[in-house]
Design an enzyme around this catalytic site. Sequence first.
Site, PDB file in Angstrom:
ATOM      1  N   HIS A   1       0.826  -1.203   0.000  1.00  0.00           N
ATOM      2  CA  HIS A   1       0.000   0.000   0.000  1.00  0.00           C
ATOM      3  C   HIS A   1       0.863   1.256   0.000  1.00  0.00           C
ATOM      4  O   HIS A   1       0.602   2.200  -0.749  1.00  0.00           O
ATOM      5  CB  HIS A   1      -0.930  -0.006   1.224  1.00  0.00           C
ATOM      6  CG  HIS A   1      -1.752   1.242   1.333  1.00  0.00           C
ATOM      7  ND1 HIS A   1      -1.341   2.343   2.055  1.00  0.00           N
ATOM      8  CD2 HIS A   1      -2.947   1.581   0.779  1.00  0.00           C
ATOM      9  CE1 HIS A   1      -2.249   3.290   1.954  1.00  0.00           C
ATOM     10  NE2 HIS A   1      -3.229   2.859   1.188  1.00  0.00           N
TER      11      HIS A   1
ATOM     12  N   CYS B   1      34.892   4.460 -24.211  1.00  0.00           N
ATOM     13  CA  CYS B   1      34.071   4.613 -23.010  1.00  0.00           C
ATOM     14  C   CYS B   1      34.854   5.464 -22.022  1.00  0.00           C
ATOM     15  O   CYS B   1      35.946   5.111 -21.602  1.00  0.00           O
ATOM     16  CB  CYS B   1      33.719   3.248 -22.413  1.00  0.00           C
ATOM     17  SG  CYS B   1      35.115   2.154 -22.105  1.00  0.00           S
TER      18      CYS B   1
END
Length: 801
Positions: free
Chosen positions: A421, A752
């Site tokens: 919830h 990279c």
Amino acid sequence: MAVDIQQVIRLDQLGRDDVARVGGKNASLGEMVRNLASRGVAVPPGFATTADAYWRFVEANGLKEVIDGALTDLHAGKATLHETGHAIRRAFVRGEWPQETDAAIRAAYRDLSKRSGTGDTDVAVRSSATAEDLPDASFAGQQETFLNISGEAALLDACRRCYASLFTDRAISYRDAKGFEHLKVALSVGVQKMVRSDLAGAGVMFSIDTETGFDKAVVINASWGLGENVVQGAVDPDEYQVFKPFLDDLTVAPIIEKTLGQKGLKMIYAAGGERPVRNVPTSKADQVSFVLDDQEILQLARWACTIEAHYGTPMDMEWAKDGKTGELYIVQARPETVQSRKDASGLKSYRITSKGRHLVTGLSIGEAIVTGTVCLIRSAREIDQFEDGAVLVTATTDPDWVPIMKRAAAIITDHGGRTSHAAIVSRELGLPAVVGTGNGTEVLHDDQDVTVSCAEGDEGFVYEGIGQFEVTDLSLDDIPQTRTAVMLNLANPAAAFRWWRLPADGVGLARMEFVVNNHIKVHPMALVHFDALEDEKAKQRIAELTRGYIDKTEYFVDRLARGLARMAAAHHPNPVIVRMSDFKTNEYANLVGGAQFEPDEENPMLGLRGASRYYSPRYRDGFALECRALRRIRTEMGFRNVVVMIPFCRSIGEADRVLEAMAENGLRRGEEGLAVYVMCEIPSNVVLARQFAERFDGFSIGSNDLTQLTLGVDRDSDELAGLFDEQDEAVKWMIRTVIEAARHSGAKIGLCGQAPSDHPEFAEFLVHCGIDSMSVSPDSFVAVKRHVAAAEAAQRRAETG
């Protein structure tokens, strides 16, 4: 069955167009029974009372006047929300059933019992409001559900209590906030044959990733016993994630995440007493066992895809497994109302820049960072003590907490998973939350300043004090197309889905060592030689980490495979280049059990690292586990887009030895489309680039190490910081030379590193050299893409004169 069709309708006679008659929940159940049973989706049989039955009950008991008067007093300030809700609910519970409605419900229950082959069959009694499960309002968990109801009298009482739950405090508050008129919302009661999940397990499932909106994943939460504990967030459930595009291929099992939850409580049938169900502690054996096996996970995921395709929208579903028959069932399905409606045209990137001491960790809900003051509330009876704008800390939430959750800056709970919830409401409210911390209410205290970070992946962190953070707006509109591929550098599997909306050309660098360090934590050789470990504390820690794994090496392979598979899934079908582990010996030694297996080196940066480890007797068996994980990803999970990359390969002879070791462990270059790349980070990689290109399919330039070794500068030295420059002419000569050699040999080549992000002129240099790709951090992707587009445009102008 001789019943008034206006009072009660069997589920198999309902469809999605019947929301006004039986509410969203029951209409959806009927839709699935009628249309999806033939496609294998199992839904328990049952019936629903209609809105007409509700209004007849209201009229017969004079409840409209009661409701109207109580709400008038509430809005005039003459009564509190609590007093209003209590008065209306009491009137409902004391109401008498109209004779025809009573008879219709009894007859329908007898028919269901007959169809079930039992006397008074056990049923689940669920509320279904005619305004619920709409695209812009979830009404999650606002009305009551009653389980293990048996007998006509008990059923009629449960139906009355469902009616009353239309006026819980949180339901009244929510309808007021959403602008729904209270006397225009009716309630239908759904009655379904109970699935005996008290003897097995149950949970919640989404056909979309609930945190990022990644639409190619199914997320399943599971706990032992009846499913209410998962919905209410009373337990920390198992979590499974499945890659949807591969589910039609029965030769692979694309389960990209399996996280074992604590599952401390189990809801079962009660033997006597007023309550038909009760919670008991879960056995230790069940706590360390997954609720579902792989085939059951895949079956539920396929059902999720079937249901989503039928409804044409991402779905939120509840499922249950019958412990007597072993069969799985879907017991609820409704549209997902948060991620599916989110604006996808932009991203906010949060980055924490300074933080205090780490206090607690849980599951991350949302992607934001907030700072604030703790307000610790232990019970719903204390919610009037909550201060607006505070960080709510509590054990767990239920719908009674919604009024104060709306006023919180962030939410922290001890218990609950991603489908609890607290998680569902936090998403709908746009609040960051850290759920399932285990000890938040013990560690945190009132008036304590904290920083709540949900921007570091699947795990959320709470830090002491008011930290500093940056927020960057990334617009996904008008990102230019480029010839040069722009890829991402990724390390954390937990954050892999966060960047799925970026139009990246794949992942140029997925760092395996991050997964090992953060998600596995154990030195692979300590798992291979567990019985020979001399460090008893390490042995105990490994035993804790590997709970649920009979074979301790399987812990390493499984965790590594699933962690990397999340990155492969987020960017499929684009290539995801996985660099094999690139720890230095001192870093390996810091892993649990690692000290026993690592030499003490004076200069680990240039020591036993990268390729030299993979065929070394010291690590060969550990490398075999890495290969097993990569083979599992490609072959058993189906991610053929994974490319293997070898770091720090010093010589041609070493390249041959590593490729041989890989082949011995089932990773043979070219077989099943496997591409193998090599890092270019040593001058020898440039000098002998054409020979390396004969052995590898591509290069990835590691500009940091290449700069360090070309210039002879320790990149971490403060004294020499001014000399470390990736744009030095010697470094650029190295880069230009290896690009030319790769292109001549037909090998792919990329870079990279951070330089293209920080320096637009460096990106322009790479474009002019003809590099195939650049791989950058996600938060710099948009800027680099624009730099590259500008450089390519300038190059075209120069070429056309």
